[in-house]
Design an enzyme around this catalytic site. Structure first.
Site, PDB file in Angstrom:
ATOM      1  N   ARG A 168      -1.468  -9.981  -4.096  1.00 48.62           N
ATOM      2  CA  ARG A 168      -2.398  -9.185  -3.283  1.00 48.62           C
ATOM      3  C   ARG A 168      -3.502  -8.540  -4.123  1.00 48.62           C
ATOM      4  NH1 ARG A 168      -0.013 -12.158  -1.040  1.00 48.62           N
ATOM      5  NH2 ARG A 168       1.446 -11.934   0.686  1.00 48.62           N
ATOM      6  N   SER A 245      -0.594  -4.842   7.359  1.00 50.40           N
ATOM      7  CA  SER A 245       0.225  -4.145   6.368  1.00 50.40           C
ATOM      8  C   SER A 245      -0.617  -3.120   5.618  1.00 50.40           C
ATOM      9  CB  SER A 245       0.839  -5.139   5.381  1.00 50.40           C
ATOM     10  OG  SER A 245       1.697  -6.043   6.045  1.00 50.40           O
ATOM     11  N   GLU A 340      -2.917  -1.037   0.371  1.00 47.51           N
ATOM     12  CA  GLU A 340      -3.732  -2.220   0.110  1.00 47.51           C
ATOM     13  C   GLU A 340      -4.998  -2.241   0.960  1.00 47.51           C
ATOM     14  OE1 GLU A 340      -2.143  -6.038   1.210  1.00 47.51           O
ATOM     15  OE2 GLU A 340      -0.656  -5.159   2.543  1.00 47.51           O
TER      16      GLU A 340
END
Length: 346
Positions: A168, A245, A340
């Site tokens: 990521r 997320s 994130e």
């Protein structure tokens, strides 16, 4: 290319949060990009612009953004042919929706992206955080990107190694040095998907983990699993204001792994060699239930352990909710989460 001044950015994001852009340009034709470079040079006082794709992973500040904002809306997929090693090259414009690219590649009998079905956002955004799901990630298929380097003032081509793709993350994450213009992927031609590596997808397909199925069936199963979690845009009206997320699944130490496994936590090895524990499990373990209110206008989703926005939410309250979850997870589990989301604006 059209340029608008003072346009609210909230409607251009999936959270529907954020103040206005001092200057907002929407690029539909890649040939117009030099005009945006000239516009930016004249108005940005040397500051590099913010690039916005589908707005599915960003939180825009309540005060908005004083630097130019570019919404990448270019489209196009070109199948270039076999590269000689059993893989087929596919060139994609940066603004092309990822879910449409997945549909196209599956229809063409190309595998390598079928497990990414249902992920929102543009293809150009995928290398930024090396988008991945259910055993596949962009690093598996990316060959190179064509980008504008604002520091060098010219167009550059970066191969996959130069993109620094990790779990990521990439060289693009947290940086505005580059604006991605197009991407080149190498996919394999096959009637069957990659091996199904996740139990939830295998159960949806009624097959054993590790089996291969028609690629279209794999994509449909992934989409069904994502829908049940509320992770498909516009599927669930109640939880539609989401960024998917919010937190990375954090890397854990050997000592933490032992303790977490004693609690039956989902701890898994990832393609980058790291061992990570599920962020969703940590959030639940820290006492946040489904629909749990966390800050003004922000709560845990009714379907999945992530944060969603409701009426009254602001960038400040969403950031407060992120901070609250982060600190409570650390206090209750000893594990530190990392957000994130890309935070943009003033």
């Amino acid at each position: 290319m059209r340029v608008i001044h003072g346009i609210p950015l909230a409607p251009w994001t999936t959270l529907n949060i954020g103040g206005p852009a001092a200057s907002f340009a929407e690029l539909r034709d890649a040939a117009d990009f030099p005009d945006f470079v000239a516009h930016t040079a004249a108005r940005a006082d040397g500051r590099t612009p913010v690039c916005l794709g589908g707005g599915s992973n960003v939180l825009v500040g309540d005060a908005g953004c004083s630097v130019p904002v570019l919404r990448m809306a270019t489209r196009g997929v070109r199948i270039l042919g076999d590269r000689g090693d059993g893989r087929v090259l596919v060139r994609v414009e940066a603004g092309h929706p990822l879910w449409e690219l997945v549909d196209t590649t599956v229809a063409e009998g190309l595998i390598g992206m079928e497990m990414l079905a249902g992920i929102p956002g543009t293809t150009g955004a995928t290398p930024v955080q090396n988008v991945g799901a259910y055993g596949q990630e962009i690093a598996d298929t990316l060959v190179e990107v064509t980008a504008w380097d604002w520091r060098a003032g010219r167009e550059v081509v970066l191969d996959a190694a130069a993109c620094g793709l990790g779990h990521r993350t990439s060289v693009f994450k947290g940086s505005r040095r580059w604006t991605l213009l197009s991407l080149l992927f190498a996919l394999r031609r096959s009637p069957l998907s990659a091996p199904v590596g996740y139990r939830s997808v295998a159960e949806e397909l009624d097959v054993a983990v590790g089996e291969r199925v028609p690629a279209a069936d794999a994509a449909r199963a992934v989409l069904a699993v994502r829908r049940r979690k509320g992770m498909v845009l516009d599927f669930c009206d109640v939880d539609r204001r989401s960024v998917g997320s919010v937190f990375l699944s954090p890397e854990v130490t050997a000592a933490q792994i032992e303790g977490l496994r004693e609690l039956d936590a989902p701890v898994n090895r990832f393609p980058d060699g790291s061992t990570r524990v599920s962020a969703s499990w940590l959030i639940r373990r820290a006492g946040f239930g489904l629909n749990h209110p966390v800050a003004k206008g922000v709560r845990v989703s009714s379907l999945h352990y992530t944060l969603v926005a409701d009426e009254g939410a602001s960038a400040a309250s969403f950031a407060e909710a992120v901070d609250t979850v982060l600190h409570e997870v650390r206090r209750r589990t000893g594990v530190t989460l990392t957000p994130e989301i890309d935070f943009i604006g003033d």
